[in-house]
Design a protein around this motif. Sequence first.
Motif, PDB file in Angstrom:
ATOM      1  N   SER A 146      10.296  15.696 -12.050  1.00 12.97           N
ATOM      2  CA  SER A 146      10.262  16.652 -10.958  1.00 12.97           C
ATOM      3  C   SER A 146       8.837  17.036 -10.595  1.00 12.97           C
ATOM      4  O   SER A 146       8.510  17.155  -9.425  1.00 12.97           O
ATOM      5  CB  SER A 146      11.040  17.914 -11.329  1.00 12.97           C
ATOM      6  N   SER A 147       7.980  17.244 -11.605  1.00 12.62           N
ATOM      7  CA  SER A 147       6.614  17.624 -11.280  1.00 12.62           C
ATOM      8  C   SER A 147       5.881  16.457 -10.618  1.00 12.62           C
ATOM      9  O   SER A 147       4.998  16.668  -9.796  1.00 12.62           O
ATOM     10  CB  SER A 147       5.862  18.145 -12.500  1.00 12.62           C
ATOM     11  N   PHE A 148       6.270  15.234 -10.973  1.00  6.32           N
ATOM     12  CA  PHE A 148       5.728  14.065 -10.287  1.00  6.32           C
ATOM     13  C   PHE A 148       6.162  14.088  -8.830  1.00  6.32           C
ATOM     14  O   PHE A 148       5.361  13.880  -7.917  1.00  6.32           O
ATOM     15  CB  PHE A 148       6.232  12.797 -10.986  1.00  6.32           C
ATOM     16  N   PHE A 149       7.411  14.414  -8.623  1.00  7.23           N
ATOM     17  CA  PHE A 149       7.975  14.542  -7.283  1.00  7.23           C
ATOM     18  C   PHE A 149       7.210  15.616  -6.501  1.00  7.23           C
ATOM     19  O   PHE A 149       6.842  15.419  -5.344  1.00  7.23           O
ATOM     20  CB  PHE A 149       9.452  14.914  -7.413  1.00  7.23           C
ATOM     21  N   CYS A 150       6.944  16.749  -7.158  1.00 11.90           N
ATOM     22  CA  CYS A 150       6.223  17.858  -6.517  1.00 11.90           C
ATOM     23  C   CYS A 150       4.805  17.446  -6.142  1.00 11.90           C
ATOM     24  O   CYS A 150       4.295  17.849  -5.115  1.00 11.90           O
ATOM     25  CB  CYS A 150       6.188  19.069  -7.429  1.00 11.90           C
ATOM     26  N   ASN A 151       4.175  16.661  -7.027  1.00 11.69           N
ATOM     27  CA  ASN A 151       2.820  16.200  -6.725  1.00 11.69           C
ATOM     28  C   ASN A 151       2.792  15.349  -5.469  1.00 11.69           C
ATOM     29  O   ASN A 151       1.842  15.393  -4.703  1.00 11.69           O
ATOM     30  CB  ASN A 151       2.261  15.387  -7.902  1.00 11.69           C
ATOM     31  N   LEU A 152       3.844  14.598  -5.280  1.00 13.53           N
ATOM     32  CA  LEU A 152       3.918  13.728  -4.102  1.00 13.53           C
ATOM     33  C   LEU A 152       4.285  14.511  -2.843  1.00 13.53           C
ATOM     34  O   LEU A 152       3.673  14.346  -1.795  1.00 13.53           O
ATOM     35  CB  LEU A 152       4.954  12.623  -4.319  1.00 13.53           C
ATOM     36  N   PHE A 153       5.300  15.337  -2.961  1.00  9.66           N
ATOM     37  CA  PHE A 153       5.873  15.951  -1.751  1.00  9.66           C
ATOM     38  C   PHE A 153       5.627  17.453  -1.641  1.00  9.66           C
ATOM     39  O   PHE A 153       5.996  18.070  -0.645  1.00  9.66           O
ATOM     40  CB  PHE A 153       7.380  15.675  -1.691  1.00  9.66           C
ATOM     41  N   GLY A 154       5.032  18.023  -2.672  1.00  7.80           N
ATOM     42  CA  GLY A 154       4.807  19.473  -2.656  1.00  7.80           C
ATOM     43  C   GLY A 154       5.975  20.205  -3.287  1.00  7.80           C
ATOM     44  O   GLY A 154       7.078  19.674  -3.397  1.00  7.80           O
ATOM     45  N   HIS A 155       5.710  21.438  -3.699  1.00  5.15           N
ATOM     46  CA  HIS A 155       6.737  22.240  -4.361  1.00  5.15           C
ATOM     47  C   HIS A 155       7.745  22.785  -3.365  1.00  5.15           C
ATOM     48  O   HIS A 155       7.435  22.983  -2.201  1.00  5.15           O
ATOM     49  CB  HIS A 155       6.093  23.415  -5.104  1.00  5.15           C
ATOM     50  N   HIS A 156       8.939  23.024  -3.861  1.00  4.81           N
ATOM     51  CA  HIS A 156       9.984  23.638  -3.044  1.00  4.81           C
ATOM     52  C   HIS A 156      10.237  25.038  -3.592  1.00  4.81           C
ATOM     53  O   HIS A 156      11.086  25.235  -4.458  1.00  4.81           O
ATOM     54  CB  HIS A 156      11.249  22.774  -3.096  1.00  4.81           C
TER      55      HIS A 156
END
Length: 84
Positions: A13-23
Amino acid sequence: MKTSTTQHGNKFSSFFCNLFGHHYVVSKRVTEHIKEYKCLHCQKEVTTDVSGKLSALTPQMQDINSTLEDMYRKRQNRHVQHVA
Ligand SMILES: [Zn+2]
């Protein structure tokens, strides 16, 4: 075979956040202008600081926020009592 813990999911998830930003969603309303937010994906917590920007919710910031919240509530209570 045991299923993997949620920690693996958090890493992804944090990898996802790094790519797309936090939700971020509001996790706590401190005052009218200051809120605490939590990321739905990686559980990272941030808060509105005095300048209105988001900054990491450190224990120090939590402390400031709880003081602000306390002051805000007391002021509101006094206001309500004054009107009534
Ligand atoms: Zn995130």
